[in-house]
Design an enzyme around this catalytic site. Structure first.
Site, PDB file in Angstrom:
ATOM      1  CG  HIS A 392      -2.245   0.677   0.981  1.00 18.85           C
ATOM      2  ND1 HIS A 392      -2.358   1.868   0.306  1.00 18.85           N
ATOM      3  CD2 HIS A 392      -3.520   0.326   1.318  1.00 18.85           C
ATOM      4  CE1 HIS A 392      -3.629   2.225   0.249  1.00 18.85           C
ATOM      5  NE2 HIS A 392      -4.361   1.298   0.851  1.00 18.85           N
ATOM      6  CG  ASP A 396      -3.530   4.657  -2.938  1.00 20.02           C
ATOM      7  OD1 ASP A 396      -2.753   4.377  -1.993  1.00 20.02           O
ATOM      8  OD2 ASP A 396      -3.589   5.768  -3.476  1.00 20.02           O
TER       9      ASP A 396
END
Lengths: 419, 344
Positions: A392, A396
């Site tokens: 992450h 995203d």
């Protein structure tokens, strides 16, 4: 003149190797080309051959010893010759090692460990800790520093040494003694079998731990309807000429589906290191292969430029080589994305662990048949669970999900994979 | 038998014992008797030095052995050096070590060199008593601790006694030593009381004293900073760290072995020295340990010293200027990890 048998450098990243077994005893005569000692690096195990006829006059590194590259493991010389006298004045020819060593590079690697090479942060170690590590034979890279700025202190090394001692197997002599003292043998507790973490296990341990400590990974899961894919695979296999190297497995189709998805969603085809995200145009695909003593991830280079059958051939070749221990023939670094499969073990979804610096890895589960609505009808369909772990820090949730949806779409329209 | 005595009384005691023992021992300096040429002060009630340390000695030994001099350091120091070279054992008092500039040649280039330059045939059994130390609100010209200056020079012995017991024994060793010795008396210690052995005794040079045993940290305290170190050690003990406190007692010769053996045990060293930090005793000890005990160090060597600045006259600033237990603890916390101490 005695000749050193030196720990060779057997790969780019190799800094040390482990002595697995001495195949000759001290004092035993050896012939040129005969295997003398078996060593292992992170990746491979290898026998070192005698560079000349002579006698194994000295063993510097015992079995299980972890030795930096370039350091002597033992010496071959004439019978009755001493090691000490010769190392003081080695002649040029005699000092050549079993393997050809780029001495400068090796020295540089050793120096880099101590002073830092500008890329890796310098290992902070107090002088007392360094001295204790030498006497206790503790690898400082495995010790966690608790001092200021993470400096490894004497206490840290002492703790690591204690831990190492506790892990060592109980001496047989002690066991026998205990048994004879204890009347009931059932009273002797099972202390288990301890083994020191070395070679490939050590690398896996470090890499997996680092992966989970140093990245922000999470896993998305989806189910793919592979009923059509299975039918397509059957047709394709029948249509494809009989070839020992190409079998067109589901894994091959998944690999192709992933490659095609990566070409569209390039952000997933990236690496993250040193606070830099590097996105690649070409795909180098890592395929995790389980081995008896660990796992390796051979890399299919330029996978985006290869056809389904070429990919199939390469995956087959690489996994066979890996299982046969011919790792030195494999490309093991440089992948931009990896696939790992537990499909043959009945596993559904799972959480694969990233293979840094990659930012994504796809976990392939076991196909199961389930009833599903197709329009108003209930049909028997085949479903494949996919688990995508991504970093992450680099990407995203939404773009990662889009990538996974693309893989799913590719697999549900299998003809696109051969277009 | 031991009895309670102040640091100042212990010095007075030592000088009297030495003068009784050997008639070659003389006392020379500014106001060491007091009242020279002043009619009503000729026999008793004389001043006895700026801090009254040598009070009463002139009454016992007379003005031929206790010599008041004009305010001319080069003159009387030169006389003392010459007297030493020609058979006496003078005790020369330099009122404040800060005044050494006025007579440095006599000490550095004459006294310190004779024995060497005359091939061992000459000796200079001179004892220079001088006063050092900050914390007395005596400003920049009367508060320095210049022992490093003398430690630097071969041919001089340098003594930094921290207790009444030590000053008596070390001063007697100095007086009967055949080399020039400079004894630093910290002016803030003069009133300190402690047990002092009765009668004549000496303490050998180059023999440090372990004031407190410990396993986690070695603190070398120079002069009165031994007490700062001991207070810090008490506070550290409450946090579970046992500091070993060492008083080197003499800087030249220096008892390297005691310090190094302690560091071998503890792995950590702080030197507390109220002198300036550059080219100082603290720096010197740090270098010796860094050199000879490198493999035993578990943390960087820390020095808790004055800043590189003259001693301030303002009492609050002077307090800030000096080493303190808290500064030692702060240094220790940086050695073992910043999170060990938040407040002590």
């Amino acid at each position: 003149m005695a000749t050193e048998i030196i720990m060779p450098k057997m790969g780019m990243g190799m800094e040390e190797g482990t002595v697995v077994e001495w195949l000759k005893h001290k004092g035993e005569p050896v012939k040129k080309g005969e295997s003398v000692v078996s060593i292992s690096s992170d990746k491979i195990e290898k026998d070192l051959e005698a560079p000349e006829d002579g006698v194994l006059i000295g063993i510097e590194a015992e079995e299980d010893a972890v030795v930096p590259i370039g350091q002597a493991l033992g010496y071959i010389g004439r019978e009755g010759e001493s090691v000490r006298g010769d190392t003081a004045a080695p002649d040029k020819e005699g000092a050549s090692s079993v393997q050809t060593i780029e001495t400068k590079e090796d020295r540089a690697a050793v120096v880099a460990e101590i002073v830092g090479d500008g890329v890796q942060p310098r290992l902070r170690v107090s002088p007392a800790a360094r001295k204790l590590a030498r006497t206790e034979k503790i690898d400082l890279k495995t010790v966690k520093g608790t001092g200021p700025l993470g400096r490894i202190t004497k206490a840290d090394v002492a703790a690591a040494a204690d831990e190492q001692k506790n892990r060592l197997p109980v001496q047989p002599a002690t066991l026998i003694k205990e048994k004879s003292v204890t009347e009931s043998s059932a009273a002797v507790p099972d202390k288990g079998t301890a083994r020191k973490v070395t070679g490939m296990r050590k690398v896996i341990a470090q890499r997996m731990y680092d992966s989970l400590q140093q990245t922000a990974q999470l896993t998305l899961q989806t189910t793919v309807d592979v009923t059509d894919l299975l039918a397509f695979q059957k047709t394709a296999r029948e249509a494809y000429p009989i070839d020992d190297e190409v079998r067109l497995t589901i894994t091959d189709f998944i690999a192709k589906a992933v490659i095609n998805a990566l070409l569209v969603h390039k952000e997933m085809n990236s690496t993250y290191s040193d606070n830099t995200i590097t996105t690649y145009d070409g795909v180098s695909l890592g395929i995790a292969v389980a081995l008896a003593e660990g796992l390796v991830v051979p890399v299919i280079q330029d996978a985006d430029k290869k056809s389904l059958s070429a990919i199939s051939r390469e995956i087959r070749k690489a996994s066979r080589a890996a299982r046969e221990g011919r790792l030195d023939t494999l490309q093991l670094t440089g992948s931009t994305f990896s696939i790992t499969s537990l499909g043959t073990y009945g596993i559904g979804f799972f959480t694969p662990v990233l293979n840094p610096p990659e930012i994504g890895i796809l976990g392939v589960g076991t196909i199961s048949e389930q009833p599903a609505y197709i329009g108003a009808d209930i049909q028997k369909r085949s479903f494949l669970p996919l688990s995508l772990t991504f970093d992450h820090r680099a990407i995203d949730g939404a773009p990662a999900a889009e990538f996974l949806a693309a893989v799913k779409a590719n697999l549900e329209a299998p003809f696109t994979l051969v277009l | 038998m031991a009895k309670q005595m102040t640091y100042s009384e212990a010095i007075n005691d030592a000088i009297r014992l030495a003068m009784r023992k050997d008639e070659n021992v003389i006392l020379i300096g500014e106001d060491v008797a007091g009242g020279a040429e002043v009619d009503h002060l000729q026999n008793e009630g004389a001043w006895g030095g700026v801090f009254g340390v040598t009070k009463g000695i002139v009454e016992e030994f007379g003005r031929t052995r206790v010599l008041d001099t004009p305010i001319a350091e080069a003159g009387y120091m030169g006389a003392a050096v010459s007297a030493a070279a020609t058979g006496l054992r003078p005790i020369s008092e330099l009122m404040f070590n800060d005044f050494i500039g006025s007579c440095l040649d006599e000490v550095m280039n004459q006294a310190a060199k004779f024995h060497y330059m005359f091939g061992g045939k000459a000796k200079v059994p001179l004892t220079i008593r001088t006063i050092d130390g900050a914390g007395f609100n005596a400003a920049a010209q009367h508060s320095q601790s210049l022992y490093a200056l003398f430690t630097h020079i071969p041919g001089l012995k340098v003594v930094v006694p921290s207790s009444p017991y030590d000053i008596k024994g070390l001063l007697l060793t100095a007086i009967f030593d055949d080399d020039p010795v400079i004894v630093f008396e910290d002016k803030t210690l003069y009133g300190m009381k402690g047990e002092v052995g009765e009668g004549f005794y000496t303490i050998p040079f180059g023999k440090a004293e372990i004031k407190r045993a410990g396993k986690d940290l070695t603190i070398v305290g120079i002069g009165k900073q031994v007490y700062t170190a001991l207070r810090a050690a008490d506070q550290l003990a409450k946090k579970g760290f046992e500091a070993e406190v060492i008083d080197p007692r003499t800087l030249s010769p220096l008892d390297e072995d005691t310090i190094i053996n302690s560091v071998k045990k503890t792995g950590r060293l702080i030197i507390v020295d109220e002198a300036y930090p550059r080219c100082s005793a603290a720096t010197d000890i740090a270098a010796i340990v860094g050199d000879k005990a490198f493999d035993y160090l578990d943390a960087p060597i820390k020095r808790v010293t004055a800043p590189h600045s003259p001693v301030p006259f303002s009492p609050p600033l002077e307090k800030l200027y000096m080493p303190s237990p808290q500064k030692i603890i702060d240094a220790f916390s940086t050695m073992v990890g910043d999170n060990v101490f938040t407040t002590v």
